[in-house]
Design a protein around this motif. Structure first.
Motif, mmCIF file in Angstrom:
data_model
loop_
_atom_site.group_PDB
_atom_site.id
_atom_site.type_symbol
_atom_site.label_atom_id
_atom_site.label_comp_id
_atom_site.label_asym_id
_atom_site.label_seq_id
_atom_site.Cartn_x
_atom_site.Cartn_y
_atom_site.Cartn_z
ATOM 1 N N ARG A 155 -62.435 -11.504 50.937
ATOM 2 C CA ARG A 155 -62.527 -11.439 49.478
ATOM 3 C C ARG A 155 -61.456 -12.313 48.832
ATOM 4 N N GLN A 156 -61.870 -13.090 47.835
ATOM 5 C CA GLN A 156 -60.907 -13.876 47.082
ATOM 6 C C GLN A 156 -60.168 -12.957 46.102
ATOM 7 N N VAL A 157 -58.882 -13.193 45.967
ATOM 8 C CA VAL A 157 -58.063 -12.414 45.044
ATOM 9 C C VAL A 157 -57.299 -13.374 44.139
ATOM 10 N N PHE A 158 -57.296 -13.075 42.837
ATOM 11 C CA PHE A 158 -56.633 -13.900 41.833
ATOM 12 C C PHE A 158 -55.601 -13.047 41.093
ATOM 13 N N ALA A 159 -54.597 -13.733 40.540
ATOM 14 C CA ALA A 159 -53.573 -13.059 39.736
ATOM 15 C C ALA A 159 -53.614 -13.584 38.317
ATOM 16 N N LEU A 160 -53.436 -12.703 37.346
ATOM 17 C CA LEU A 160 -53.332 -13.105 35.956
ATOM 18 C C LEU A 160 -52.070 -13.940 35.796
ATOM 19 N N ASP A 161 -52.234 -15.162 35.323
ATOM 20 C CA ASP A 161 -51.141 -16.152 35.301
ATOM 21 C C ASP A 161 -50.624 -16.307 33.874
ATOM 22 N N LEU A 162 -49.764 -15.362 33.482
ATOM 23 C CA LEU A 162 -49.204 -15.360 32.125
ATOM 24 C C LEU A 162 -47.686 -15.312 32.196
ATOM 25 N N PRO A 163 -46.996 -15.820 31.177
ATOM 26 C CA PRO A 163 -45.522 -15.803 31.178
ATOM 27 C C PRO A 163 -44.985 -14.385 31.372
ATOM 28 N N GLY A 164 -44.043 -14.253 32.297
ATOM 29 C CA GLY A 164 -43.430 -12.953 32.546
ATOM 30 C C GLY A 164 -44.147 -12.103 33.569
ATOM 31 N N PHE A 165 -45.426 -12.429 33.873
ATOM 32 C CA PHE A 165 -46.180 -11.660 34.844
ATOM 33 C C PHE A 165 -45.828 -12.124 36.267
ATOM 34 N N SER A 166 -45.844 -11.206 37.206
ATOM 35 C CA SER A 166 -45.496 -11.518 38.593
ATOM 36 C C SER A 166 -46.739 -11.802 39.423
ATOM 37 N N LYS A 167 -46.513 -12.489 40.539
ATOM 38 C CA LYS A 167 -47.582 -12.744 41.504
ATOM 39 C C LYS A 167 -47.018 -12.526 42.905
ATOM 40 N N PRO A 168 -47.795 -11.904 43.794
ATOM 41 C CA PRO A 168 -47.286 -11.663 45.151
ATOM 42 C C PRO A 168 -47.087 -12.965 45.911
ATOM 43 N N ASP A 169 -46.066 -13.002 46.761
ATOM 44 C CA ASP A 169 -45.781 -14.150 47.617
ATOM 45 C C ASP A 169 -46.689 -14.076 48.833
ATOM 46 N N ILE A 170 -47.532 -15.066 49.021
ATOM 47 C CA ILE A 170 -48.506 -15.047 50.108
ATOM 48 C C ILE A 170 -47.827 -14.919 51.471
ATOM 49 N N GLY A 171 -46.572 -15.371 51.577
ATOM 50 C CA GLY A 171 -45.882 -15.334 52.863
ATOM 51 C C GLY A 171 -45.440 -13.951 53.291
ATOM 52 N N VAL A 172 -45.263 -13.039 52.326
ATOM 53 C CA VAL A 172 -44.781 -11.690 52.664
ATOM 54 C C VAL A 172 -45.679 -10.616 52.050
ATOM 55 N N ILE A 173 -46.914 -10.964 51.755
ATOM 56 C CA ILE A 173 -47.799 -10.047 51.055
ATOM 57 C C ILE A 173 -48.069 -8.798 51.896
ATOM 58 N N GLN A 174 -48.105 -7.657 51.223
ATOM 59 C CA GLN A 174 -48.363 -6.371 51.869
ATOM 60 C C GLN A 174 -49.630 -5.761 51.264
ATOM 61 N N GLY A 175 -50.310 -4.913 52.008
ATOM 62 C CA GLY A 175 -51.497 -4.253 51.457
ATOM 63 C C GLY A 175 -52.404 -3.725 52.537
ATOM 64 N N LYS A 176 -53.559 -3.234 52.100
ATOM 65 C CA LYS A 176 -54.507 -2.583 53.006
ATOM 66 C C LYS A 176 -55.437 -3.618 53.641
ATOM 67 N N LEU A 177 -54.878 -4.387 54.556
ATOM 68 C CA LEU A 177 -55.604 -5.464 55.222
ATOM 69 C C LEU A 177 -55.906 -5.082 56.661
ATOM 70 N N GLU A 178 -56.943 -5.696 57.218
ATOM 71 C CA GLU A 178 -57.197 -5.546 58.646
ATOM 72 C C GLU A 178 -55.993 -6.075 59.420
ATOM 73 N N ASP A 179 -55.673 -5.431 60.537
ATOM 74 C CA ASP A 179 -54.486 -5.825 61.299
ATOM 75 C C ASP A 179 -54.506 -7.300 61.675
ATOM 76 N N SER A 180 -55.680 -7.815 62.012
ATOM 77 C CA SER A 180 -55.784 -9.216 62.437
ATOM 78 C C SER A 180 -55.542 -10.191 61.294
ATOM 79 N N GLU A 181 -55.604 -9.693 60.059
ATOM 80 C CA GLU A 181 -55.448 -10.559 58.896
ATOM 81 C C GLU A 181 -54.084 -10.425 58.239
ATOM 82 N N LYS A 182 -53.273 -9.491 58.703
ATOM 83 C CA LYS A 182 -51.994 -9.261 58.049
ATOM 84 C C LYS A 182 -51.060 -10.448 58.232
#
Length: 465
Positions: A155-182
């Motif tokens: 699934r593609q995931v997008f972040a709202l890109d507005l001043p002051g809003f944060s976005k997760p760092d793809i290099g250290v992203i955490q979440g409910k992912l399949e183990d093979s995709e973490k």
């Protein structure tokens, strides 16, 4: 039940558990501020609040654009000082509406998208991105494509890109992912275990303290039950010995006796400290020692009382029982200890202690194995605990403690890195089963306090219970 196409929004307050540990007053203030922002803005943008669960929310919108605009407005307010560290996830799709909840794959996906977020972020699915692509005031930045747990598609995931809003760092992203995709993270397995254990300890600490508050009226002796000795010297029997230790502490608490919780006592296993030193550290005047020996289904337990000030034995007795009669043994021990420390038991307590409850040995053995896993507290251990509890319940559905154990476990799972919505849903299902099985549980102050704290955020009601 009915079906509906809508936008689904999940939010949660990151770090709320830690905040509760640091300052209950601050945690309550954060909760009040969160609701004072969330409720009116959700209604302003045409949203419908389905439920609050733990430190999160679930709501739905007829318009995808309105849902994202609402998320923007919410995050803008949450970021104002003193900021509330909230992450938001949105997906759109078909849902099934039940009497008091919504279910379906789209709900699960929205929850998983939210799990990738960081404080100050608004994440949306590719489907949401397609629907708001023409909305120039809602710019998006692609985060990546992810394979979520129990989902066959990336699934593609997008972040709202507005001043002051944060976005997760793809290099250290955490979440409910399949183990093979973490992705590789900055947290080693050691630190993950430490964090899960800390969360587990906090929740157990809260549960025990709520439990103890219900019985704080006892005046006189303060007890501490030291970890029991495994006379068989067989590590495979540790779960049984620890389970009996925990059960006797629970019975003493329910009898209204002032006793330290099991979590406090674990560190005193094989400590080498004198009884007087332990009593001084714990600020108690009576210590309880115990030993357990099992041969097949025959159990022998020896219980002793020690004067915490004088380092001398006050009383000792040995109890023999079959596994089926362990509950009777626990209550005999409780009655004996109460008599020795001269605590008068209330009539309703005497009546309960006189009740004869037979145990199914196989079911109770599974229950104790589940308790062992629960007390370890990691995500994997909690899942094993659920498995043991469900197997125990299938054998003996009349055993009341199994229902409360499941409820406690799902609550802890919701704060330990497992899908909070899924854990909360399972918690609610377990709670309803418990109430249906035994209506008297509605009067169980311990259970009601847990529900009010972790499901309804009702601290005042929990304190009363």
């Amino acid at each position: 039940m009915s079906r509906r196409l809508c936008a689904i929004m999940f939010t949660d307050i990151q770090g709320y558990t830690r905040l509760m540990q640091e300052s209950e007053k601050s945690a309550v203030a954060v909760r009040h501020k969160h609701r004072s922002i969330f409720d009116p803005l959700t209604k302003q943008f045409g949203g419908e609040i389905i439920q609050y669960y733990g430190d999160g929310t679930l709501s739905i919108f007829d318009s995808t654009v309105k849902a994202v605009e609402c998320a923007q407005a919410l995050q803008t307010e949450f970021l104002k000082e003193p900021a509330i560290p909230v992450r938001i996830g949105i997906h759109t799709g078909d849902i099934i509406i039940t009497e008091d909840d919504i279910i379906g794959d789209s709900v699960n996906l929205a929850s998983r998208i939210e799990s990738l977020g960081v404080p100050g972020s608004v994440l949306v699915s590719g489907k949401v991105a397609d629907e708001i692509r023409s909305q120039e005031h809602l710019p998006l930045q692609k985060i990546g494509s992810f394979h979520f747990k129990n989902d066959s598609l990336k699934r593609q995931v997008f972040a709202l890109d507005l001043p002051g809003f944060s976005k997760p760092d793809i290099g250290v992203i955490q979440g409910k992912l399949e183990d093979s995709e973490k992705k590789k993270t900055l947290l080693s397995p050691f630190w993950k275990t430490l964090i899960y254990g800390g969360i587990a300890g906090l929740v157990i600490f809260l549960l025990w303290n709520v439990y103890q508050a219900s019985f704080s009226a006892t005046v006189g002796k303060q007890l501490a039950v030291l970890p029991f000795t495994n006379l068989a010297n067989d590590p495979a029997q540790s779960y049984l010995v620890d389970g009996i230790h925990e059960a006797i502490i629970s019975e003493l608490l329910q009898a209204g006796i002032d006793v330290k919780p099991k979590t406090t006592m674990t560190s005193y296993r094989n400590t080498g400290k004198s009884p007087g030193k332990i009593a001084q550290e714990l600020n108690v005047n009576v210590l309880v020692e115990g030993s357990v020996l099992r041969q097949d289904d025959a159990i022998q337990i020896t219980i002793s009382l020690l004067d915490g000030l004088g380092d001398k034995y006050l009383w000792s007795d040995t109890y023999d029982s079959e596994m089926t009669d362990l509950m009777v043994l626990y209550r005999d021990v409780t009655r004996s200890i109460a008599g020795e420390i001269q605590v008068a038991l209330a009539p309703q307590v005497e009546a309960r202690l006189s009740t004869v409850t037979k145990l199914n040995p196989e079911a109770y053995d599974l229950y104790l194995r589940g308790r062992e896993q629960f007390n370890l507290g990691t995500a994997e251990n909690l899942q094993r605990a659920v498995t043991y509890y469900e197997e125990s319940m299938a054998i003996d559905p009349e055993f009341d403690p199994i229902y409360t154990a499941l409820i406690e476990t799902y609550l802890l799972m919701g704060f330990g890195g497992i899908d909070p919505y899924e854990a909360h849903t399972n918690f609610r299902i377990s709670m309803e089963k418990a109430m249906s099985h035994n209506p008297d549980l509605k009067a169980d102050h311990h259970l009601q306090a847990m529900i009010k704290i972790f499901s309804d955020w009702d601290w005042t009601g929990a304190e009363k219970d």
